[in-house]
Design a protein around this motif. Structure first.
Motif, mmCIF file in Angstrom:
data_model
loop_
_atom_site.group_PDB
_atom_site.id
_atom_site.type_symbol
_atom_site.label_atom_id
_atom_site.label_comp_id
_atom_site.label_asym_id
_atom_site.label_seq_id
_atom_site.Cartn_x
_atom_site.Cartn_y
_atom_site.Cartn_z
ATOM 1 N N UNK A 159 40.746 40.502 22.259
ATOM 2 C CA UNK A 159 41.205 39.478 21.341
ATOM 3 C C UNK A 159 41.007 38.113 21.999
ATOM 4 N N UNK A 160 41.092 37.053 21.204
ATOM 5 C CA UNK A 160 40.750 35.733 21.724
ATOM 6 C C UNK A 160 41.658 35.284 22.865
ATOM 7 N N UNK A 161 42.902 35.736 22.890
ATOM 8 C CA UNK A 161 43.827 35.295 23.940
ATOM 9 C C UNK A 161 44.035 36.340 25.031
ATOM 10 N N UNK A 162 43.270 37.421 25.011
ATOM 11 C CA UNK A 162 43.486 38.510 25.970
ATOM 12 C C UNK A 162 43.333 38.036 27.410
ATOM 13 N N UNK A 163 42.246 37.380 27.720
ATOM 14 C CA UNK A 163 41.992 36.960 29.107
ATOM 15 C C UNK A 163 42.997 35.912 29.568
ATOM 16 N N UNK A 164 43.311 34.957 28.698
ATOM 17 C CA UNK A 164 44.266 33.906 29.067
ATOM 18 C C UNK A 164 45.633 34.495 29.368
ATOM 19 N N UNK A 165 46.049 35.488 28.571
ATOM 20 C CA UNK A 165 47.354 36.118 28.794
ATOM 21 C C UNK A 165 47.356 36.914 30.091
ATOM 22 N N UNK A 166 46.315 37.682 30.321
ATOM 23 C CA UNK A 166 46.234 38.463 31.561
ATOM 24 C C UNK A 166 46.226 37.540 32.780
ATOM 25 N N UNK A 167 45.485 36.452 32.715
ATOM 26 C CA UNK A 167 45.409 35.525 33.837
ATOM 27 C C UNK A 167 46.764 34.883 34.119
ATOM 28 N N UNK A 168 47.474 34.515 33.058
ATOM 29 C CA UNK A 168 48.800 33.912 33.237
ATOM 30 C C UNK A 168 49.744 34.884 33.927
ATOM 31 N N UNK A 169 49.764 36.129 33.465
ATOM 32 C CA UNK A 169 50.667 37.122 34.041
ATOM 33 C C UNK A 169 50.266 37.426 35.490
ATOM 34 N N UNK A 170 48.978 37.488 35.755
ATOM 35 C CA UNK A 170 48.489 37.794 37.100
ATOM 36 C C UNK A 170 48.933 36.755 38.118
ATOM 37 N N UNK A 171 49.141 35.530 37.645
ATOM 38 C CA UNK A 171 49.493 34.441 38.554
ATOM 39 C C UNK A 171 50.973 34.084 38.555
ATOM 40 N N UNK B 106 53.312 36.010 39.671
ATOM 41 C CA UNK B 106 53.938 36.617 40.850
ATOM 42 C C UNK B 106 52.853 36.900 41.873
ATOM 43 N N UNK B 107 53.014 36.375 43.061
ATOM 44 C CA UNK B 107 51.993 36.527 44.092
ATOM 45 C C UNK B 107 51.810 37.980 44.520
ATOM 46 N N UNK B 108 52.798 38.835 44.220
ATOM 47 C CA UNK B 108 52.681 40.253 44.586
ATOM 48 C C UNK B 108 51.924 41.055 43.530
ATOM 49 N N UNK B 109 51.563 40.431 42.400
ATOM 50 C CA UNK B 109 50.852 41.153 41.338
ATOM 51 C C UNK B 109 49.379 41.253 41.701
ATOM 52 N N UNK B 110 48.878 42.471 41.766
ATOM 53 C CA UNK B 110 47.472 42.686 42.107
ATOM 54 C C UNK B 110 46.604 43.021 40.920
ATOM 55 N N UNK B 111 47.187 43.728 39.934
ATOM 56 C CA UNK B 111 46.446 44.150 38.741
ATOM 57 C C UNK B 111 47.337 43.962 37.523
ATOM 58 N N UNK B 112 46.727 43.533 36.416
ATOM 59 C CA UNK B 112 47.435 43.505 35.142
ATOM 60 C C UNK B 112 46.513 44.101 34.088
ATOM 61 N N UNK C 278 41.576 52.467 33.211
ATOM 62 C CA UNK C 278 40.607 51.555 33.794
ATOM 63 C C UNK C 278 39.650 50.922 32.809
ATOM 64 N N UNK C 279 39.853 51.129 31.504
ATOM 65 C CA UNK C 279 38.950 50.554 30.506
ATOM 66 C C UNK C 279 38.985 49.039 30.493
ATOM 67 N N UNK C 280 40.125 48.465 30.875
ATOM 68 C CA UNK C 280 40.257 47.010 30.907
ATOM 69 C C UNK C 280 41.341 46.644 31.914
ATOM 70 N N UNK C 281 40.923 46.170 33.074
ATOM 71 C CA UNK C 281 41.850 45.788 34.131
ATOM 72 C C UNK C 281 41.446 44.434 34.694
ATOM 73 N N UNK C 282 42.422 43.534 34.875
ATOM 74 C CA UNK C 282 42.154 42.284 35.576
ATOM 75 C C UNK C 282 42.784 42.376 36.964
ATOM 76 N N UNK C 283 41.977 42.130 37.987
ATOM 77 C CA UNK C 283 42.378 42.309 39.378
ATOM 78 C C UNK C 283 42.278 40.971 40.097
ATOM 79 N N UNK C 284 43.352 40.562 40.747
ATOM 80 C CA UNK C 284 43.337 39.297 41.472
ATOM 81 C C UNK C 284 42.525 39.448 42.746
ATOM 82 N N UNK C 285 41.853 38.365 43.145
ATOM 83 C CA UNK C 285 41.005 38.444 44.343
ATOM 84 C C UNK C 285 41.816 38.771 45.592
ATOM 85 N N UNK C 286 43.112 38.405 45.607
ATOM 86 C CA UNK C 286 43.909 38.681 46.809
ATOM 87 C C UNK C 286 44.076 40.190 47.003
ATOM 88 N N UNK C 287 44.098 40.967 45.914
ATOM 89 C CA UNK C 287 44.163 42.424 46.026
ATOM 90 C C UNK C 287 42.778 43.012 46.284
#
Length: 328
Positions: free
Chosen positions: A139-151, A153-159, A221-230
């Motif tokens: 959806x149009x806001x999928x990436x923006x929402x995942x990115x917001x949640x990923x950032x 909490x610094x302990x979040x590695x995947x959303x 694993x069909x759609x996972x956003x992973x922070x570079x720190x993880x």
């Protein structure tokens, strides 16, 4: 993402983002091209195999959702025979822009999902990485929402987002890490007989409410956003898993490294659920059983699990012919 430890595979060909172009580097923005530093960089990795029907909607939805990001899309095609690479080339010509760049590599043989995904990620660098199946439509806001949640909490590695069926209904997509007993419950139908049981359907989380945010073990694993720190800590996927359980293994390694994995239902994506896999169902069943055995061998290596591993392996091999027969 850290390098897989090898250069470009000798059995792949790189395609530039314009038809008829030269083979190009698979992991870097062309020299001299600049994008505003305020845009977070996202590397999207997609593995295709006979995905001509799905990839159009996938990439078009990605283009719409990518607004506000500097996106590099790395696609590896696993020797498709339905014209998938040609469809992708047409889409590259249609969708490419300064902040959305594509790279396509064609494998001369089917490398399997895990090896192909590692090739797509090899040497890539970004603020975050998105694993995306070709049968997932954002959806149009999928990436923006995942990115917001990923950032948040610094302990979040995947959303991971909430996955929807094509009819809009919720597709259960979160699982706990499988235990030996889960194979028994699946084989004898107890998980289906008692689908909401925390005991008999613990692996597939029949007791979980997919309408609420939660920390989970393993989203699909069909759609996972992973922070570079993880990603920088965990490294590439484990190629002992050819097609299945490499995502499960990866999530376990992320958690073992001290990062959390979140399921965020405010981010949504439609998933056709194994469209490519179902076209070769019998072979996929064989591979799933073999990779399941390897999962237990890796994560339960101690002597005290030897008997459990043996029984589980025997059970998986015993029910395989039945599943293959029913899959005809």
């Amino acid at each position: 993402m850290p390098s897989v430890g090898r250069g470009r595979s000798a059995d792949t060909q790189g395609d530039s983002s314009s038809r008829g172009g030269r083979a190009t580097s698979f992991n870097r923005r062309p020299r001299g091209e600049t994008v505003s530093e305020r845009l977070p960089s996202l590397v999207v990795s997609i593995v295709t195999y006979n995905s001509a029907r799905e990839i159009r909607n996938c990439l078009r939805s990605l283009s719409r959702a990518a607004q506000g990001f500097d996106v590099a899309v790395h696609i590896v095609d696993n020797a498709s025979q339905d014209g998938t690479p040609e469809v992708i080339e047409d889409l590259i010509h249609e969708l490419s822009r300064e902040s959305l760049r594509f790279q396509l590599a064609r494998a001369s043989t089917n490398l399997g999902f895990t090896r192909a995904m590692n090739l797509a990620l090899d040497g890539a660098r970004g603020d975050a990485y998105l694993w995306l199946n070709p049968d997932v439509y954002l959806q149009e806001d999928t990436l923006a929402t995942l990115w917001r949640v990923l950032n948040e909490d610094i302990t979040c590695g995947i959303v991971a987002p909430q996955l929807l069926n094509p009819d809009g209904s919720i597709q259960p997509s979160c699982r706990r890490y499988p235990q030996h007993r889960d194979v028994f419950f699946e084989a004898f139908g107890l998980s289906k007989l008692l689908p909401r049981s925390r005991n008999f359907n613990a692996w597939k989380m029949g007791d979980f409410d997919h309408r609420r945010r939660a920390e989970v073990d393993q989203p699909q694993g069909a759609c996972l956003m992973i922070h570079h720190r993880a990603a920088s800590v965990v490294g590439p996927l484990d190629e002992r898993f050819v097609m299945f359980f490499s995502d499960v293994d990866y999530c376990r390694r992320v958690q073992r490294a001290g990062f959390r994995i979140l399921f965020e239902p405010a981010a949504r994506a439609v998933h056709e659920k194994g469209a490519s896999v179902l076209r070769n169902r019998r072979e996929m069943i064989r591979l799933s059983h073999r990779d399941f055995e390897r999962y237990f061998e890796k994560w339960f290596p101690n002597r005290r699990y030897r008997a459990a591993n043996l029984v589980t392996r025997s059970l998986l091999r015993a029910i395989l012919p039945i599943r293959l027969l029913l899959a005809r």
